[in-house]
Design an enzyme around this catalytic site. Structure first.
Site, PDB file in Angstrom:
ATOM      1  N   ASP A  14       0.847  -1.181  -0.024  1.00  0.00           N
ATOM      2  CA  ASP A  14       0.013   0.073  -0.030  1.00  0.00           C
ATOM      3  C   ASP A  14       0.705   1.221   0.021  1.00  0.00           C
ATOM      4  O   ASP A  14       1.892   1.150   0.524  1.00  0.00           O
ATOM      5  CB  ASP A  14      -0.997   0.018   1.114  1.00  0.00           C
ATOM      6  CG  ASP A  14      -1.990   0.848   1.177  1.00  0.00           C
ATOM      7  OD1 ASP A  14      -2.456   1.265   0.169  1.00  0.00           O
ATOM      8  OD2 ASP A  14      -2.830   1.163   2.101  1.00  0.00           O
ATOM      9  N   ASN A  62     -10.383  -3.201  -6.204  1.00  0.00           N
ATOM     10  CA  ASN A  62      -9.552  -2.080  -7.192  1.00  0.00           C
ATOM     11  C   ASN A  62     -10.288  -2.049  -8.515  1.00  0.00           C
ATOM     12  O   ASN A  62      -9.990  -1.092  -9.144  1.00  0.00           O
ATOM     13  CB  ASN A  62      -8.276  -2.670  -7.254  1.00  0.00           C
ATOM     14  CG  ASN A  62      -7.170  -2.553  -6.081  1.00  0.00           C
ATOM     15  OD1 ASN A  62      -6.361  -3.260  -6.002  1.00  0.00           O
ATOM     16  ND2 ASN A  62      -7.587  -1.520  -5.101  1.00  0.00           N
TER      17      ASN A  62
HETATM   18  C1  FPP Z   1      -1.548   0.177  -3.322  1.00  0.00           C
HETATM   19  O1  FPP Z   1      -1.272   1.568  -3.594  1.00  0.00           O
HETATM   20  C2  FPP Z   1      -1.388  -0.494  -4.470  1.00  0.00           C
HETATM   21  C3  FPP Z   1      -1.893  -1.119  -5.324  1.00  0.00           C
HETATM   22  C4  FPP Z   1      -3.642  -0.927  -5.548  1.00  0.00           C
HETATM   23  C5  FPP Z   1      -1.494  -1.915  -6.339  1.00  0.00           C
HETATM   24  C6  FPP Z   1      -0.271  -2.610  -6.098  1.00  0.00           C
HETATM   25  C7  FPP Z   1       0.667  -2.360  -7.580  1.00  0.00           C
HETATM   26  C8  FPP Z   1       1.888  -2.522  -7.369  1.00  0.00           C
HETATM   27  C9  FPP Z   1       2.694  -2.770  -6.404  1.00  0.00           C
HETATM   28  C10 FPP Z   1       2.540  -2.123  -8.717  1.00  0.00           C
HETATM   29  C11 FPP Z   1       2.533  -3.131  -9.895  1.00  0.00           C
HETATM   30  C12 FPP Z   1       2.617  -4.492  -9.298  1.00  0.00           C
HETATM   31  C13 FPP Z   1       3.273  -5.523  -9.621  1.00  0.00           C
HETATM   32  C14 FPP Z   1       3.170  -7.076  -9.274  1.00  0.00           C
HETATM   33  C15 FPP Z   1       3.985  -5.446 -11.324  1.00  0.00           C
HETATM   34  P1  FPP Z   1      -2.602   2.727  -3.554  1.00  0.00           P
HETATM   35  O2  FPP Z   1      -2.610   3.073  -4.883  1.00  0.00           O
HETATM   36  O3  FPP Z   1      -3.560   2.200  -2.786  1.00  0.00           O
HETATM   37  O4  FPP Z   1      -1.759   3.817  -2.574  1.00  0.00           O
HETATM   38  P2  FPP Z   1      -2.474   4.866  -1.751  1.00  0.00           P
HETATM   39  O5  FPP Z   1      -3.021   4.110  -0.546  1.00  0.00           O
HETATM   40  O6  FPP Z   1      -1.475   5.615  -1.328  1.00  0.00           O
HETATM   41  O7  FPP Z   1      -3.504   5.739  -2.866  1.00  0.00           O
END
Ligand code: FPP
Length: 241
Positions: A14, A62
């Protein structure tokens, strides 16, 4: 004594969005930076001898994000899986995915299937991506398949127990997670591996996922080593002297 290495580490990644916003960048830049952390942590887990690393890469929830962001994430995923195939093979790692994978675009599924096939016999860390994944959906999917087995006469209702449910999860052979790590400070499980984490230890860090590197993983493993795992039982106390 060297720290005990958890067999299965599961991570709620996250903070990609916050990482980007703090730098005045678009959220997608945070996801790109997060992909670098995925590579670094997967390689470190292989080096340490972790049996399975499960990463919460895309939840069922998501899909509710703006279309531009979900489309970007799908493209990033496809690029990552095809570009990192060599890294996985070099590190003798296996690759797998859990979730409602039929909801993913066909080109992503093709890359996933190819990487699963090409790494199937590798002996080191199973890198498992949870994609279009929800813990409740996984349990509901298991219940549906159990009901089908009953309907077809392959299973009797009286014989259904915890082992039956576990055997119908997406990846029944996975060891249960010993350690769940969540980055970016939130104290929530967010529908991740609900069945499997019953006895897992939790480590929450304020570090945002794109900043998470081997030293943060080591700190989580040291924290894990300070816990006393009781699995609902009692721990033998040293006799009073
Ligand atoms: C949470 O950050 C992360 C995600 C929703 C997606 C996870 C994706 C990755 C780590 C990148 C690509 C993955 C791979 C396997 C190549 P958020 O967007 O919810 O962050 P925030 O809470 O700060 O808004």
């Amino acid at each position: 004594m060297p720290p005990a290495i958890p067999r299965h580490i599961a991570i709620i990644m996250d903070g990609n969005g916050r990482w980007a916003e703090a730098r005045g960048m678009r959220r997608i830049k945070g996801h790109e930076a997060g992909a670098e952390s995925v590579r670094a942590i997967a390689e470190e887990c292989a080096r340490l001898g972790v049996e399975q690393l499960t990463l919460y890469a895309f939840s069922e929830e998501n899909w509710r994000r703006p279309r531009l962001e979900t489309e970007f994430l799908m493209r990033l995923l496809k690029r990552f899986i095809s570009a990192e195939r060599e890294t996985l093979i070099r590190n003798q790692m296996r690759f797998s995915a859990i979730g409602r994978l039929d909801r993913l675009p066909a080109n992503v599924r093709r890359e996933l299937d190819k990487t699963v096939r090409m790494t199937a016999d590798n002996p080191k860390t199973n890198l498992c991506l949870a994609l279009s994944y929800g813990g409740r959906a996984e349990i509901a999917d298991a219940a549906r398949r159990i009901a089908q087995a009953v309907k077809q006469g392959r299973l009797k209702p009286d014989d259904i127990d915890e082992a039956t449910v576990a055997a119908h999860l997406y990846q029944p052979q996975m060891p249960e997670p010993d350690l769940v790590i969540r980055t970016a400070g939130e104290m929530r499980l967010s529908n991740f591996l609900l069945w499997q984490v019953s006895y897992a230890e939790f480590h929450v860090t304020d570090t945002l996922w794109p900043d998470f590197r081997a030293e943060h993983l080591h700190a989580a493993i040291e924290d894990f080593n300070r816990r006393v795992r009781r699995f609902g039982g009692l721990v033998a106390r040293p006799a009073a002297g």
